[in-house]
Design a protein around this motif. Structure first.
Motif, PDB file in Angstrom:
ATOM      1  N   ASP A  56       0.844  -1.209   0.000  1.00 34.23           N
ATOM      2  CA  ASP A  56       0.000   0.000   0.000  1.00 34.23           C
ATOM      3  C   ASP A  56       0.872   1.250   0.000  1.00 34.23           C
ATOM      4  O   ASP A  56       0.595   2.217  -0.726  1.00 34.23           O
ATOM      5  CB  ASP A  56      -0.915   0.020   1.239  1.00 34.23           C
ATOM      6  CG  ASP A  56      -2.065  -0.960   1.084  1.00 34.23           C
ATOM      7  OD1 ASP A  56      -2.334  -1.378  -0.071  1.00 34.23           O
ATOM      8  OD2 ASP A  56      -2.686  -1.319   2.100  1.00 34.23           O
ATOM      9  N   LEU A  57       1.911   1.204   0.817  1.00 28.19           N
ATOM     10  CA  LEU A  57       2.802   2.364   0.879  1.00 28.19           C
ATOM     11  C   LEU A  57       3.512   2.569  -0.465  1.00 28.19           C
ATOM     12  O   LEU A  57       3.654   3.700  -0.933  1.00 28.19           O
ATOM     13  CB  LEU A  57       3.831   2.201   2.016  1.00 28.19           C
ATOM     14  CG  LEU A  57       4.827   3.350   2.149  1.00 28.19           C
ATOM     15  CD1 LEU A  57       4.136   4.692   2.354  1.00 28.19           C
ATOM     16  CD2 LEU A  57       5.807   3.084   3.300  1.00 28.19           C
ATOM     17  N   HIS A  63       2.342   1.783  -3.410  1.00 26.42           N
ATOM     18  CA  HIS A  63       1.373   2.354  -4.354  1.00 26.42           C
ATOM     19  C   HIS A  63       1.157   3.841  -4.066  1.00 26.42           C
ATOM     20  O   HIS A  63       1.095   4.654  -4.986  1.00 26.42           O
ATOM     21  CB  HIS A  63       0.029   1.610  -4.261  1.00 26.42           C
ATOM     22  CG  HIS A  63       0.147   0.182  -4.674  1.00 26.42           C
ATOM     23  ND1 HIS A  63      -0.704  -0.800  -4.246  1.00 26.42           N
ATOM     24  CD2 HIS A  63       1.054  -0.445  -5.464  1.00 26.42           C
ATOM     25  CE1 HIS A  63      -0.329  -1.963  -4.769  1.00 26.42           C
ATOM     26  NE2 HIS A  63       0.731  -1.763  -5.504  1.00 26.42           N
ATOM     27  N   ASP A  64       1.043   4.182  -2.773  1.00 25.25           N
ATOM     28  CA  ASP A  64       0.824   5.599  -2.414  1.00 25.25           C
ATOM     29  C   ASP A  64       2.014   6.453  -2.848  1.00 25.25           C
ATOM     30  O   ASP A  64       1.851   7.593  -3.287  1.00 25.25           O
ATOM     31  CB  ASP A  64       0.633   5.747  -0.898  1.00 25.25           C
ATOM     32  CG  ASP A  64      -0.711   5.185  -0.447  1.00 25.25           C
ATOM     33  OD1 ASP A  64      -1.551   4.884  -1.322  1.00 25.25           O
ATOM     34  OD2 ASP A  64      -0.912   5.015   0.781  1.00 25.25           O
ATOM     35  N   THR A  65       3.206   5.894  -2.700  1.00 21.95           N
ATOM     36  CA  THR A  65       4.415   6.643  -3.054  1.00 21.95           C
ATOM     37  C   THR A  65       4.452   6.907  -4.559  1.00 21.95           C
ATOM     38  O   THR A  65       4.716   8.033  -5.007  1.00 21.95           O
ATOM     39  CB  THR A  65       5.678   5.866  -2.601  1.00 21.95           C
ATOM     40  OG1 THR A  65       5.547   5.551  -1.213  1.00 21.95           O
ATOM     41  CG2 THR A  65       6.945   6.669  -2.805  1.00 21.95           C
ATOM     42  N   CYS A  88       9.141   1.253   2.335  1.00 23.23           N
ATOM     43  CA  CYS A  88       8.184   0.157   2.141  1.00 23.23           C
ATOM     44  C   CYS A  88       8.689  -1.152   2.744  1.00 23.23           C
ATOM     45  O   CYS A  88       7.911  -2.087   2.907  1.00 23.23           O
ATOM     46  CB  CYS A  88       7.943  -0.117   0.658  1.00 23.23           C
ATOM     47  SG  CYS A  88       7.468   1.321  -0.240  1.00 23.23           S
ATOM     48  N   LYS A 146       1.897   6.944  -6.532  1.00 20.36           N
ATOM     49  CA  LYS A 146       0.784   7.850  -6.846  1.00 20.36           C
ATOM     50  C   LYS A 146       1.171   9.308  -6.595  1.00 20.36           C
ATOM     51  O   LYS A 146       0.898  10.194  -7.412  1.00 20.36           O
ATOM     52  CB  LYS A 146      -0.432   7.472  -5.976  1.00 20.36           C
ATOM     53  CG  LYS A 146      -1.755   7.815  -6.588  1.00 20.36           C
ATOM     54  CD  LYS A 146      -2.879   7.083  -5.908  1.00 20.36           C
ATOM     55  CE  LYS A 146      -3.770   8.078  -5.206  1.00 20.36           C
ATOM     56  NZ  LYS A 146      -4.696   7.461  -4.257  1.00 20.36           N
ATOM     57  N   GLU A 147       1.829   9.515  -5.468  1.00 15.62           N
ATOM     58  CA  GLU A 147       2.269  10.874  -5.100  1.00 15.62           C
ATOM     59  C   GLU A 147       3.213  11.441  -6.178  1.00 15.62           C
ATOM     60  O   GLU A 147       3.073  12.580  -6.623  1.00 15.62           O
ATOM     61  CB  GLU A 147       2.986  10.792  -3.738  1.00 15.62           C
ATOM     62  CG  GLU A 147       3.705  12.044  -3.297  1.00 15.62           C
ATOM     63  CD  GLU A 147       2.823  13.020  -2.544  1.00 15.62           C
ATOM     64  OE1 GLU A 147       1.600  12.764  -2.439  1.00 15.62           O
ATOM     65  OE2 GLU A 147       3.356  14.054  -2.088  1.00 15.62           O
TER      66      GLU A 147
END
Ligand code: LLP
Length: 389
Positions: free
Chosen positions: A29-30, A32-34, A280, A36-37
């Motif tokens: 999840d982290l 993917h968030d990274t 991550c 995305k950012e």
């Protein structure tokens, strides 16, 4: 509070009980968030973000990067093959490194990769010759050594005159002329990378100033570049990973948006490694023994410098957490591995809750340069990996 075991509950200990330790544990999840950012902050700009595979070439992580459209920064034929297998597109691959072997150059040409980041005249000549033999044109960027001190550990600073990397600014005009005259070379850009684990923005601002100056200089001679590649190097917070799960990407990209004068139609390339993956990953290990000597207590882990070499090699600090101990009492330990080397130490005088044989320990911020630098020294087994959730 970090480092005191209060983070327990974050990790699925029941699942860990079934696993052979040590192993790398990745928070998808982290990741993917990274990504995305980064995508959000670069959208609308002519920016291309490459992932530097050297940070971690775990196939599952590579697939995530490739499927989200990142390019690949490579430093070996092995990384090129891994990138192809993961689905990175060849025209978004850049091949760096001071010593590319002939077979690696051939492999890159065969797959028509986007760019070779070339570090010397003999290398340029060799690429031109091999491309000629193969009937190909090599797309090339010249790596410039801008002589900027990145204020980081001496083993990971790369952009000063005493480092082996790149071509000095004084020699650059001649190298550019030479490249333009070579029949099998297409000179597309300039490449820079000033170091790694850079936590201040000043070196990046100095890099922008240096690039602006160079571009103005070359424009006087009507020399234009399609791409500028500023490498990687953005640092992360090893002391407080939970406070800073991501580096300040907004500030980082903001520096280039503000200080770099890109020319019209020009692309800006980045090669981010550590900042994408470090937070991550954790190395999950179990306590083999707690040993007391005259005035020291040692926690001996089943993970060692073979699984995470950064503390031994760079005196790097990684946050250490006991993720099973429920004790409210803290004690001071030296946390060490089982390898027969005195440097196999993760931390001296580390405060942990009272720790016992069998406890799970998490070494944090291991996603970059953990798994990728692992070895089998002492004939140890390589750790496996687990992906959460
Ligand atoms: N591009 C080039 C040309 C590089 O040499 C490197 C890293 C990168 C990009 C990615 O840099 P990053 O964004 O990860 O800082 N093993 C050391 C780090 C060595 C970095 C080598 N070059 C460590 O564990 O700290």
């Amino acid at each position: 509070m970090e480092g005191t075991g209060l983070n327990q509950g974050v990790y699925p200990i029941d699942r860990f009980e079934q696993m052979r330790t040590p192993f790398y544990c990745y928070d998808m999840d982290l990741l993917h968030d990274t990504i995305k950012e980064i995508k959000q902050l670069t959208e609308g700009y002519p920016y291309v973000v490459h992932y530097a595979l050297k940070a971690n070439a775990n196939p599952r992580l590579l697939k995530e990067m490739a499927s989200r459209g990142l390019g690949a920064d490579l430093v070996s034929g092995g990384e090129l093959s891994a990138a192809l297998a993961a689905g990175f597109v060849p025209n978004k691959m850049a091949f760096s490194g001071v010593g590319k072997a002939d077979w690696e150059i051939r492999l890159g040409l065969e797959h028509e990769i986007g760019c070779f980041n070339v570090e010397s005249v003999p290398e340029l000549e060799n690429i031109n010759d091999i491309a000629g033999e193969m009937g190909k044109t090599a797309h090339v960027a010249i790596r410039v050594n801008p002589d900027i001190d990145a204020h980081t550990h001496r083993y990971v600073t790369t952009g000063t005159a005493e480092n082996k990397f790149g071509v000095s600014k004084e020699m650059l005009p001649d190298v550019v002329t030479l490249a333009h005259d070579m029949p099998n070379i297409h000179l597309s850009g300039l490449h820079f990378h000033i170091g790694s684990q850079i936590t201040q923005m000043e070196p990046f601002i100095m890099l922008c100033d240096s690039i602006n100056e160079l571009q103005s200089y070359f424009e006087m001679y009507d020399v234009h570049f399609e791409t500028i590649n500023v490498g990687g190097g953005l640092g992360i917070d090893y002391n407080h990973p939970d406070r800073h799960l991501m580096p300040d990407f907004e500030h980082y990209f903001g520096v280039f948006k503000k200080h770099l004068n890109l020319r019209s139609g020009q692309e800006l390339h980045f090669e981010l490694g550590r900042s994408l993956v470090a937070q991550c990953g954790s190395l999950i290990t179990r306590v083999l023994y707690v040993k007391e000597n005259r005035d020291k207590k040692f926690v001996i882990l089943d993970a060692g410098m073979t699984d995470l070499i950064r503390p031994a090699l760079y005196e790097a600090h990684h946050l250490i957490q006991n993720i099973t101990s429920a004790s409210n009492e803290c004690e001071t330990y030296d946390v060490v591995g089982p390898v027969c080397e005195s440097s196999d130490v993760f931390a001296h005088n580390c405060q942990l809750p009272t720790t016992r044989r069998g406890d799970f320990i998490a070494l944090r911020s291991v996603g970059a340069y953990g798994e990728s630098m692992a070895s089998t020294y002492n004939m140890r087994r390589l750790p496996g990996s687990v992906f959460l959730p």
